[in-house]
Design an enzyme around this catalytic site. Sequence first.
Site: not given
Length: 408
Positions: A193, A195, A238, A281, A349
Site C-alpha cells: 500500500d 498512503d 473526497r 494505492s 495498514d
Amino acid sequence: MSASQTSSSDLPADVPTLLVKIFGKDRPGITAGLFDTLAAYSVDVVDIEQVVTRGRMVLCALVTEPPPGLEGDLRATVHSWAESMKMQAEIISGLGDNRPRGLGRSLVTVLGHPLTAEATAAIAARITKTGGNIDRIFRLAKYPVTAVEFAVSGVETEPLRTALVTDAARLGIDVAVVAAGLYRRAQRLVVMDVDSTLIQDEVIELFAGHAGCEDKVAEVTAAAMRGELDFEQSLHARVALLEGLDASVVDKVRSEVRLTPGARTLIRTLKRLGYQVGVVSGGFTQVTDDLKERLGLDFAHANTLEIVDGKLTGKVTGEIVDRAGKARLLRRFAAEAGVPLSQTVAIGDGANDLDMLNAAGLGVAFNAKPVVREAAHAAVNFPFLDTVLYLLGVTREEVEAADTLDIG
C-alpha cells in the site's frame, strides 16, 4: 569408525558418538584446530554448530567414536589442545545423532525496542506450552529494533501463531510466525500500500490542504480506513472536494510526500536480493507514477485524478482501486512477474488492504488498525518499514550490504 562403515547422514541410533564442546574467547583458527586434532583419530563428523556472542565462542562437534582403545587418548589430546588455546573443553559420550525434530516447523521472529528479558521469557514459555521445542535462536538485527528468530518444531504454524499473538500485544513486542523451510526465502514479489505505508502521508489530504478542505477530507478518510464507509463512495466524495484545483498542485503534492523511515532501505535490499516490488494505492497515479520512477519499482497502480483544461474536475477516471481491486492487482502483478501467490508478500495498514493481505503468501500489517492486525499473518508496529525485512529472514548485515549499492 570410518565413513566407509557408517554414513553420518543415516547414522544408526545405537552407534556410539562423542559430543565435543569447546568454549572460550573467539579467535581465528579455533575451528580448524579442533578438527585437525580430531582428524588424527579417524572420526566422522555427524553435526557441527558454532555460536559467537560478544566475542565468546561455543563450538560443538558431534563425531563418531574413534577406533577401540583410542577414546581416552582423544579426550586427553582435545583437552590439552583446548588448554593451549586458552579454551575449555567438554566431551560427552552418547549414542547416535541428535534426536529427530518434531513435526511442524516454524520460524518465530520477535521484534522489540528494546527486547526485554521478560518478553523473551514469556515467548519461550508460550512456545513450550503449545508443545513446541526451540531448536535454534539467531539474532537478525540489533537496530533500529532488536530482531531475534526462533526455529521451533513440534507444533503446527497456525496454532503457534494464535498462541503468541495475544502475548505479543500484552508485552509490547511484535511477533511473526511463518512456516519454516524454503517457503519464506522463495517469496519473490512484494506489493505495498502507499498512503501511511510506503509514505507517511494520505495523498488526498495533501491535495485537500491546497483546496482548503483538510478537515472534511480527513474525517471521511478516517472513517473509510476503519471500514465504516464504502471505499468507492468515500473516494468520490473526497475527490469532489478538489474540483477546480489548478493542475500545478500535482507537482507541489509530489514534493510534499514523505517516505516512511526505512522505505528506501526496504526497496533497495529487496531489489538486490532479486525481488520484484510494486505498489497499489487507493490514492492517485499522479503520485504513484512518480514514486515508481524515483524508487525503481517494478509495478504501480492507483486511481487517476481527471484533469481537464489544466484543472482538477473533482472526478477520477478508469477502474477504481478499492479493497477488492488491490487483491486483483496483486494477482495481476504476480502473473506478470511469473510468481505464484504463495511466493508474494503484501504490506498495508487499512481495512481496504485486507483482501490483498489475505491473498498473499505473507500478509504484513504495518502500524495498522486493530482489525487489520488481527487478520494479517504478521504485524509490525514500529515506525520503520525496513523491519519487514526481518520477517523474511533478511539479516541486518544483508541490509547494510544493500545500502552500499545502487538499485538502478
